[in-house]
Write an enzyme that holds these catalytic residues in place. Sequence first.
Site, PDB file in Angstrom:
ATOM      1  N   GLY A  31       0.795  -1.222   0.000  1.00 39.99           N
ATOM      2  CA  GLY A  31       0.000   0.000   0.000  1.00 39.99           C
ATOM      3  C   GLY A  31       0.826   1.270   0.000  1.00 39.99           C
ATOM      4  O   GLY A  31       2.011   1.250  -0.332  1.00 39.99           O
ATOM      5  N   LEU A  33       0.380   3.688  -2.109  1.00 35.34           N
ATOM      6  CA  LEU A  33       0.766   3.543  -3.513  1.00 35.34           C
ATOM      7  C   LEU A  33       1.241   4.859  -4.121  1.00 35.34           C
ATOM      8  O   LEU A  33       0.672   5.917  -3.871  1.00 35.34           O
ATOM      9  CB  LEU A  33      -0.417   3.004  -4.314  1.00 35.34           C
ATOM     10  CG  LEU A  33      -0.999   1.670  -3.817  1.00 35.34           C
ATOM     11  CD1 LEU A  33      -2.125   1.217  -4.742  1.00 35.34           C
ATOM     12  CD2 LEU A  33       0.071   0.593  -3.711  1.00 35.34           C
ATOM     13  N   HIS A  37       4.245   1.978  -8.081  1.00 34.25           N
ATOM     14  CA  HIS A  37       3.295   0.863  -7.948  1.00 34.25           C
ATOM     15  C   HIS A  37       2.319   0.858  -9.135  1.00 34.25           C
ATOM     16  O   HIS A  37       2.005  -0.185  -9.690  1.00 34.25           O
ATOM     17  CB  HIS A  37       2.456   1.020  -6.677  1.00 34.25           C
ATOM     18  CG  HIS A  37       3.214   0.879  -5.402  1.00 34.25           C
ATOM     19  ND1 HIS A  37       3.395   1.926  -4.530  1.00 34.25           N
ATOM     20  CD2 HIS A  37       3.814  -0.187  -4.828  1.00 34.25           C
ATOM     21  CE1 HIS A  37       4.069   1.512  -3.484  1.00 34.25           C
ATOM     22  NE2 HIS A  37       4.350   0.240  -3.627  1.00 34.25           N
ATOM     23  N   GLY A 149       8.794  -4.612  -8.463  1.00 36.12           N
ATOM     24  CA  GLY A 149       9.670  -3.503  -8.820  1.00 36.12           C
ATOM     25  C   GLY A 149      11.145  -3.855  -8.672  1.00 36.12           C
ATOM     26  O   GLY A 149      11.537  -4.537  -7.728  1.00 36.12           O
ATOM     27  N   ASP A 152      13.421  -2.993  -5.380  1.00 37.55           N
ATOM     28  CA  ASP A 152      13.743  -4.023  -4.383  1.00 37.55           C
ATOM     29  C   ASP A 152      14.467  -5.163  -5.111  1.00 37.55           C
ATOM     30  O   ASP A 152      13.923  -6.262  -5.277  1.00 37.55           O
ATOM     31  CB  ASP A 152      12.459  -4.514  -3.709  1.00 37.55           C
ATOM     32  CG  ASP A 152      11.793  -3.402  -2.929  1.00 37.55           C
ATOM     33  OD1 ASP A 152      12.321  -2.999  -1.887  1.00 37.55           O
ATOM     34  OD2 ASP A 152      10.753  -2.894  -3.394  1.00 37.55           O
ATOM     35  N   MET A 186      11.467   6.277  -6.005  1.00 39.22           N
ATOM     36  CA  MET A 186      10.189   6.387  -5.290  1.00 39.22           C
ATOM     37  C   MET A 186      10.034   5.234  -4.312  1.00 39.22           C
ATOM     38  O   MET A 186      10.341   4.093  -4.634  1.00 39.22           O
ATOM     39  CB  MET A 186       9.031   6.386  -6.286  1.00 39.22           C
ATOM     40  CG  MET A 186       8.906   7.688  -6.994  1.00 39.22           C
ATOM     41  SD  MET A 186       7.333   7.798  -7.865  1.00 39.22           S
ATOM     42  CE  MET A 186       7.615   9.334  -8.729  1.00 39.22           C
ATOM     43  N   SER A 187       9.552   5.547  -3.131  1.00 36.58           N
ATOM     44  CA  SER A 187       9.379   4.549  -2.088  1.00 36.58           C
ATOM     45  C   SER A 187       8.326   5.029  -1.111  1.00 36.58           C
ATOM     46  O   SER A 187       8.219   6.234  -0.852  1.00 36.58           O
ATOM     47  CB  SER A 187      10.708   4.350  -1.338  1.00 36.58           C
ATOM     48  OG  SER A 187      10.489   3.701  -0.104  1.00 36.58           O
ATOM     49  N   SER A 188       7.601   4.092  -0.551  1.00 32.78           N
ATOM     50  CA  SER A 188       6.605   4.471   0.467  1.00 32.78           C
ATOM     51  C   SER A 188       7.289   5.065   1.684  1.00 32.78           C
ATOM     52  O   SER A 188       6.673   5.786   2.461  1.00 32.78           O
ATOM     53  CB  SER A 188       5.796   3.245   0.882  1.00 32.78           C
ATOM     54  OG  SER A 188       5.123   2.736  -0.237  1.00 32.78           O
TER      55      SER A 188
HETATM   56  O1  PAF Z   1       7.627  -5.133  -1.950  1.00 29.58           O
HETATM   57  C1  PAF Z   1       6.679  -5.143  -1.132  1.00 29.58           C
HETATM   58  O2  PAF Z   1       5.892  -4.213  -1.034  1.00 29.58           O
HETATM   59  C2  PAF Z   1       6.515  -6.347  -0.217  1.00 29.58           C
HETATM   60  O3  PAF Z   1       7.740  -6.847   0.197  1.00 29.58           O
HETATM   61  C3  PAF Z   1       5.650  -7.464  -0.827  1.00 29.58           C
HETATM   62  C4  PAF Z   1       6.298  -8.068  -2.057  1.00 29.58           C
HETATM   63  C5  PAF Z   1       4.281  -6.910  -1.184  1.00 29.58           C
HETATM   64  C6  PAF Z   1       5.462  -8.595   0.196  1.00 29.58           C
HETATM   65  O4  PAF Z   1       4.854  -8.136   1.372  1.00 29.58           O
END
Ligand code: PAF
Length: 287
Positions: A31, A33, A37, A149, A152, A186-188
């Site tokens: 989430g 987002l 995302h 993405g 990560d 970009m990152s939450s």
């Molecule tokens: O990358 C993420 O947001 C999380 O690690 C994932 C893949 C949704 C698993 O919880």
Amino acid sequence: MQIFHHVSSVRAAIRQARSEGKGVGFVPTMGNLHAAHLALVEIAKQHCDIVIASIFVNRLQFGLNEDWDRYPRTLQQDSAKLEAISCDFLFCPDEAEIYPNGMDAQTRVIVPSMASVLCGASRPGHFEGVTTVVTKLFNIVQPDVAVFGVKDYQQLAIIRRMVEDLCIPVEIIAGDIVREADGLAMSSRNGFITAEERPRANQLQATLCWIEGQILAGERDFVQLELEAKRQIENAGFRPDYVSVCNSKTLEPAAHDDLSITLLGAMYTKAARLIDNVSLQLGAPSN
Ligand code: PAF
């Protein structure tokens, strides 16, 4: 967009779509987002007839001293963003739905290679939590395609390895890193960067690009490059976690003659841990 909170109801909807011959694309998220995302959802749409996104802040992948409790939860805004780009289904279960027997008793999925280095070294158990929940989500959704993405990078590599090792019938597709104008990925977690730090928060990316330039210019003393990279991050006022020149496939320290190299790094701001990576190809990749 249809929203589901329960495994049984999302399964029924997917079963119905499948009976109509539709291919299913899946974008798992936690989430909060942002554009990166939404780009993953767009990629899934290109490959499949229907796309399902999930939002679940998975406590199993957070360490005890990490930011699970303050991780941003913005379900209403998130679902509006997904709706606006015509995502078909949103699955947002609560913890009891995903871990009905509790997290301690939960069967785990472990990818022994790659999970204890880099981010895994400073976040013990993190990737075990990721691979466990992703396996569960894959079993719930049974997608044809799942999109993750590249930001990560280690997570993506581990999930690819897990899918290969466990013969999970899903095609993993990677979505490019989406960056702010100054290069910050970009990152939450960018919301945790203070206003004072923000102008310098692209330092990790700037440093990785500096290493890239050095390697392209012929430098092969990777240990020295890593040391200098950490100095650059410190000089910008941040605490480096790691900067590592790696073989893109194995994530082991790169050998001098490796052709596919990925530079990975993590640094701490006052209230966030940021990660980034840059990949470079020095010639035709060996198989
Ligand atoms: O990358 C993420 O947001 C999380 O690690 C994932 C893949 C949704 C698993 O919880």
